[in-house]
Design an enzyme around this catalytic site. Structure first.
Site, PDB file in Angstrom:
ATOM      1  N   CYS A  47       7.081   0.898  50.007  1.00  0.00           N
ATOM      2  CA  CYS A  47       6.071  -0.082  49.772  1.00  0.00           C
ATOM      3  C   CYS A  47       5.448  -0.721  50.737  1.00  0.00           C
ATOM      4  O   CYS A  47       5.907  -1.160  51.815  1.00  0.00           O
ATOM      5  CB  CYS A  47       6.988  -1.303  48.824  1.00  0.00           C
ATOM      6  N   GLU A  57     -22.188   8.940  12.585  1.00  0.00           N
ATOM      7  CA  GLU A  57     -21.398   9.178  13.918  1.00  0.00           C
ATOM      8  C   GLU A  57     -19.905   8.888  13.922  1.00  0.00           C
ATOM      9  O   GLU A  57     -19.632   8.131  13.548  1.00  0.00           O
ATOM     10  CB  GLU A  57     -22.135   8.298  15.169  1.00  0.00           C
ATOM     11  N   TYR A  71       0.813  -1.098  -0.207  1.00  0.00           N
ATOM     12  CA  TYR A  71       0.046  -0.055   0.026  1.00  0.00           C
ATOM     13  C   TYR A  71       0.949   1.326   0.114  1.00  0.00           C
ATOM     14  O   TYR A  71       0.495   2.206  -0.618  1.00  0.00           O
ATOM     15  CB  TYR A  71      -0.984   0.017   1.236  1.00  0.00           C
ATOM     16  N   ASP A  72       1.935   1.363   0.848  1.00  0.00           N
ATOM     17  CA  ASP A  72       2.647   2.536   1.226  1.00  0.00           C
ATOM     18  C   ASP A  72       3.603   2.572  -0.276  1.00  0.00           C
ATOM     19  O   ASP A  72       3.815   3.893  -0.816  1.00  0.00           O
ATOM     20  CB  ASP A  72       3.813   2.079   2.196  1.00  0.00           C
ATOM     21  N   CYS A 112       6.091  -4.746  51.367  1.00  0.00           N
ATOM     22  CA  CYS A 112       7.344  -5.111  51.789  1.00  0.00           C
ATOM     23  C   CYS A 112       8.278  -4.119  52.454  1.00  0.00           C
ATOM     24  O   CYS A 112       9.297  -4.598  53.034  1.00  0.00           O
ATOM     25  CB  CYS A 112       8.021  -5.810  50.473  1.00  0.00           C
ATOM     26  N   TYR A 134     -25.975   6.415   9.304  1.00  0.00           N
ATOM     27  CA  TYR A 134     -27.197   5.838   9.592  1.00  0.00           C
ATOM     28  C   TYR A 134     -28.194   6.675   9.074  1.00  0.00           C
ATOM     29  O   TYR A 134     -29.254   6.335   9.315  1.00  0.00           O
ATOM     30  CB  TYR A 134     -27.205   5.788  11.289  1.00  0.00           C
ATOM     31  N   GLU A 161     -31.028   0.233  16.071  1.00  0.00           N
ATOM     32  CA  GLU A 161     -29.501   0.334  15.683  1.00  0.00           C
ATOM     33  C   GLU A 161     -29.061   0.868  16.981  1.00  0.00           C
ATOM     34  O   GLU A 161     -29.474   1.711  17.757  1.00  0.00           O
ATOM     35  CB  GLU A 161     -29.385   1.498  14.728  1.00  0.00           C
ATOM     36  N   CYS A 214       9.851  -8.750  47.550  1.00  0.00           N
ATOM     37  CA  CYS A 214       8.525  -8.262  47.752  1.00  0.00           C
ATOM     38  C   CYS A 214       7.640  -9.153  47.491  1.00  0.00           C
ATOM     39  O   CYS A 214       7.395  -9.980  46.260  1.00  0.00           O
ATOM     40  CB  CYS A 214       8.453  -6.899  47.126  1.00  0.00           C
ATOM     41  N   ASP A 274     -21.725   6.347  20.666  1.00  0.00           N
ATOM     42  CA  ASP A 274     -21.642   7.759  21.613  1.00  0.00           C
ATOM     43  C   ASP A 274     -20.254   8.291  20.858  1.00  0.00           C
ATOM     44  O   ASP A 274     -19.299   8.282  21.410  1.00  0.00           O
ATOM     45  CB  ASP A 274     -21.511   7.043  23.078  1.00  0.00           C
ATOM     46  N   LYS A 323     -27.086   3.064  19.439  1.00  0.00           N
ATOM     47  CA  LYS A 323     -26.835   4.521  19.793  1.00  0.00           C
ATOM     48  C   LYS A 323     -25.311   4.773  19.865  1.00  0.00           C
ATOM     49  O   LYS A 323     -25.034   4.534  21.123  1.00  0.00           O
ATOM     50  CB  LYS A 323     -27.760   5.105  20.484  1.00  0.00           C
ATOM     51  N   CYS A 332       8.088  -0.151  43.735  1.00  0.00           N
ATOM     52  CA  CYS A 332       8.594  -0.699  45.029  1.00  0.00           C
ATOM     53  C   CYS A 332       9.825  -1.112  44.379  1.00  0.00           C
ATOM     54  O   CYS A 332       9.887  -1.975  43.409  1.00  0.00           O
ATOM     55  CB  CYS A 332       7.675  -1.817  45.356  1.00  0.00           C
ATOM     56  N   SER A 384     -32.586  15.763  16.749  1.00  0.00           N
ATOM     57  CA  SER A 384     -32.247  15.081  17.783  1.00  0.00           C
ATOM     58  C   SER A 384     -33.180  14.109  17.790  1.00  0.00           C
ATOM     59  O   SER A 384     -34.293  13.871  17.349  1.00  0.00           O
ATOM     60  CB  SER A 384     -32.090  15.917  18.985  1.00  0.00           C
ATOM     61  N   LYS A 433     -32.329   4.537  26.098  1.00  0.00           N
ATOM     62  CA  LYS A 433     -31.307   4.679  26.694  1.00  0.00           C
ATOM     63  C   LYS A 433     -30.721   3.308  27.678  1.00  0.00           C
ATOM     64  O   LYS A 433     -31.720   2.755  28.130  1.00  0.00           O
ATOM     65  CB  LYS A 433     -31.101   5.733  27.830  1.00  0.00           C
ATOM     66  N   LYS A 443     -36.206   3.179  14.694  1.00  0.00           N
ATOM     67  CA  LYS A 443     -36.658   3.948  13.757  1.00  0.00           C
ATOM     68  C   LYS A 443     -37.766   3.228  12.701  1.00  0.00           C
ATOM     69  O   LYS A 443     -37.604   1.954  12.477  1.00  0.00           O
ATOM     70  CB  LYS A 443     -35.529   4.307  12.683  1.00  0.00           C
TER      71      LYS A 443
END
Ligand code: IVH
Length: 671
Positions: free
Chosen positions: A412, A178, A40-41, A415, A230, A118, A436, A122, A120, A430, A86, A318, A294
């Site tokens: 610590c 989103e 790809y590069d 110990c 969406y 669907e 320990c 965030d 939701k 520690c 909304s 929710k 929906k």
């Protein structure tokens, strides 16, 4: 002549563009790459170099134009042709029944309604406007009517095609979705922020928003943003009849759509979907805060219309919140397997996303001081996926009088060895090491492991058994184990017990580098152990060396030197080492010889992104051959090894006339 040449080049540019777009799609949308990154590069660089020579062949939608735009001084505003709406919220099954009832009443429908369910996501809403198939504007939601033009930033999201796929594309296609950050990407980004001494983001949503609203798109380009679409916005074509067909169409155009989405019937179908996803919530690769239902039929949607700024045909159901408020009852220190001291807030129990939380990590001292969390404080805690719950912030208005800043302990708590913070590191550790209890099992496992003392048959499970049965408490105790003790262990045969005793006996004969490595001194890997052994020649000399002398060893910097010094300063570590020697551990005397090393005394600087090696790997390879790997270029530098996109070090090397090697050249040198 010149025109044919240009024509051919144009053809090649088109070919490369098409291939790069296709592979982008395979990689970022389908998650099924079909060529290696290096290939790809290579294609990308070919396109870049043609465009550099013939700027007239560079189009705004070329794959090379995703990055590199000049920073903006502010975002332009964008008027949405169709407003970005909304959603109304629902919090219970009853709310969903009411929702369906309202719809049936309005539609005068007796049958159950078909919905698309669907997740939701965030993150933050985005509208992508394509004209004649080309991405022309990407805008945030803003107040729903006017958003901000974040086109340059969105172009850096590789899952967003700069040109829509397929033929027959309407002249205007607006796609909405989103932008978000996957949980793993978020964790990695925050880790990097911490390492750079920069403020971590409170949650993936903030990280996504902060990244998308950068005035400098070159910063956005370094942020791992994802997108799921969406809906359609402004659209000059003929719409399908159903929303699930709209989603298919969006996929045909080459944009990603959340794979969890399903078409369901009635409230029952909705609730089923909700519960299924809620159960999977912690396993999803991204955070969602609920389910959107929906109405599937677009005709029904338009019959239903809108109330104020939300559609009547959709609702957000929710999930329980992932952040809650509670009080800090105490701050304790946990000692991890590597000795890291982690401050942990003990909390008044609180339910977060269906789980009771009583502890939350404060990460490290820097984070604790930055958030200034104190005993008695009211804090916001957050739990997401299988990530350890954490304290996000303090609600300062609720801080009671007489609280005190928390101070990390100097020793610590397990110990009582000195706890130290190495400059440049965020963690306090520690220094008890082998001694320990918190680190004991890991220390013994490491000691016995193949690359260390290589004690055959002494695997992780057995080490745990031996420690749990109180048969050993440090690595030296291994060598006084009796056959009867081992044979008496659960699931241990007489023969295997004898084999272990024999292996321990054989293990006493080792080499100084192995022995040093097996002690588990922080940051002393096999390569460092080897150079230390070569440099000092004896364990004694290493144990007595001061920090300055240690630093004069080729690949030992101030941090490692400090770790080595502290290790041997601790009386109990010296005791364990002595016990090991008394048990009969021995190695052949070392003759220090630097002659065999191929890069002895050479100073080398690495820059840019390497293809074949991790930077650390190459560094160790070079160091093992006697080179000193330095962070900056100076007249003393012998070679600079440059990967792709090398930085200022490359230019500096050029100006100083220092030899610059690529990866294969250095391989040839090492071979
Ligand atoms: S549809 C007309 N679908 O939720 C409905 N929104 O509260 C417009 N969101 O601003 C939105 N996932 O940022 C829709 N699958 C999804 C969504 C979704 C997340 C967000 C979006 C919107 C907000 C509405």
């Amino acid at each position: 002549m010149a025109t044919t040449n240009l024509k051919q080049l144009q053809q090649r540019v088109d070919e490369l563009t098409q291939q790069l777009e296709y592979h982008n799609y395979r990689y970022y949308v389908l998650d099924e790459p079909s060529i290696p990154d290096v290939e790809y590069d290579r294609l990308f660089r070919e396109l870049q170099s043609i465009e550099a020579e013939y700027p007239q062949l560079r189009s705004a939608s070329s794959p090379t134009q995703r990055v590199g735009a000049a920073p903006l001084s502010e975002f332009k505003s964008v008027q949405h042709v169709l407003p970005m709406l909304s959603l109304a919220n629902a919090f219970s099954k009853d709310d969903i029944h009411d929702f369906q009832k309202r719809i049936q009443d309005r539609l005068d429908e007796v049958n159950e309604v078909e919905f698309v369910a669907e997740p939701k996501l965030d993150g933050l809403a985005i509208s992508l406007r394509y004209e004649k198939g080309l991405l022309v504007t990407a805008a945030t939601r803003g107040d729903g009517t006017t958003g901000e033009d974040v086109t340059q930033n969105v172009k850096t999201i590789k899952a967003v095609p700069l040109r829509l796929h397929g033929d027959d594309i309407p002249s205007v296609v607006e796609i909405r979705g989103e932008v978000f950050m996957r949980t793993k990407d978020f964790a990695r980004l925050n880790q990097a922020q911490l390492e750079k001494d920069e403020k971590p983001f409170a949650n993936p949503r903030n990280a996504a928003a902060g990244s998308l609203r950068q005035l400098d798109s070159n910063i956005t380009a370094t942020r791992p943003l994802s997108i799921y679409c969406y809906a359609l916005g402004d659209y000059s074509g003929t719409l399908p009849e159903k929303h699930d067909e709209v989603l298919k169409l969006i996929q045909h155009y080459g944009l990603p759509v959340c794979p969890e989405i399903k078409t369901v019937i009635g409230v029952k179908g909705c609730i089923n979907f909700y519960e299924n996803i809620l159960r999977k919530r912690d396993q999803l690769a991204y955070e969602i805060d609920g389910i959107v239902y929906k109405v599937n039929s677009l005709q029904q949607q338009s019959q239903l219309g809108f109330v104020s700024r939300a559609p009547r045909w959709a609702i957000a159901h929710k999930f329980p919140a992932q952040e809650e408020m509670t009080q800090v009852e105490a701050i304790d220190i946990q000692v991890g397997r590597t000795g890291a001291l982690t401050p942990v807030a003990r909390l008044k129990p609180v339910q977060v996303a269906g789980v009771t939380i009583t502890n939350a990590t404060l990460h490290n001292d820097d984070e604790l001081q930055r958030k200034d969390v104190r005993v008695g404080d009211t804090v916001i805690v957050r739990r997401a996926g299988d990530v350890i719950p954490e304290v996000v912030s303090v609600v300062k208005e609720k801080r009671p009088a007489n609280t005190r800043k928390f101070v990390m302990p100097t020793h610590c708590p397990v110990c009582h060895s000195l706890a130290e913070r190495i400059e440049g590191e965020a963690v306090i550790r520690c220094s008890g090491g082998l001694f320990c209890e918190a680190q004991r099992k890991e220390a013994i496992k490491h000691f016995a492991s193949r690359r260390a003392m290589d004690i055959e048959g002494l695997g992780d499970k057995l080490v745990e058994q031996l420690v749990d049965e109180n048969l050993i408490s440090d690595v030296a105790d291994l060598f006084s184990l009796k056959w009867e003790q081992v044979a008496a262990l659960d699931r241990m045969g007489e023969k295997s017990a004898q084999n272990l005793i024999n292996a321990l006996q054989q293990g006493k004969s080792t080499t100084l580098p192995r022995f040093l490595f097996s002690l588990g001194i922080r940051e002393v890997g096999e390569a460092t152990a080897r150079t230390l052994a070569m440099f000092f020649g004896s364990l004694h000399a290493i144990a007595l060396a001061d920090v300055e002398t240690l630093q004069s060893v080729r690949d030992v910097g101030p941090v490692v030197a400090q770790h080595i010094h502290t290790f041997f300063q601790q009386a109990h570590n010296r005791e364990v080492v002595q016990k090991l020697l008394d048990a009969g551990i021995h190695w052949p005397v070392i003759e220090v010889s630097a002659k065999q090393q191929k890069l002895n005394g050479k100073t080398i600087v690495l820059t840019g992104t390497l293809e074949k090696y991790k930077r650390q790997e190459l560094k160790e390879l070079l160091q093992a051959q006697g080179a000193k790997v330095s962070g900056s270029v100076s007249k003393k530098t012998d070679y600079v090894i440059a990967g792709t996109d090398p930085g200022s070090k490359y230019e500096k090397a050029q100006s100083l006339g220092i030899e610059i090697l690529n990866e294969s050249q250095i391989e040839a040198l090492l071979a």
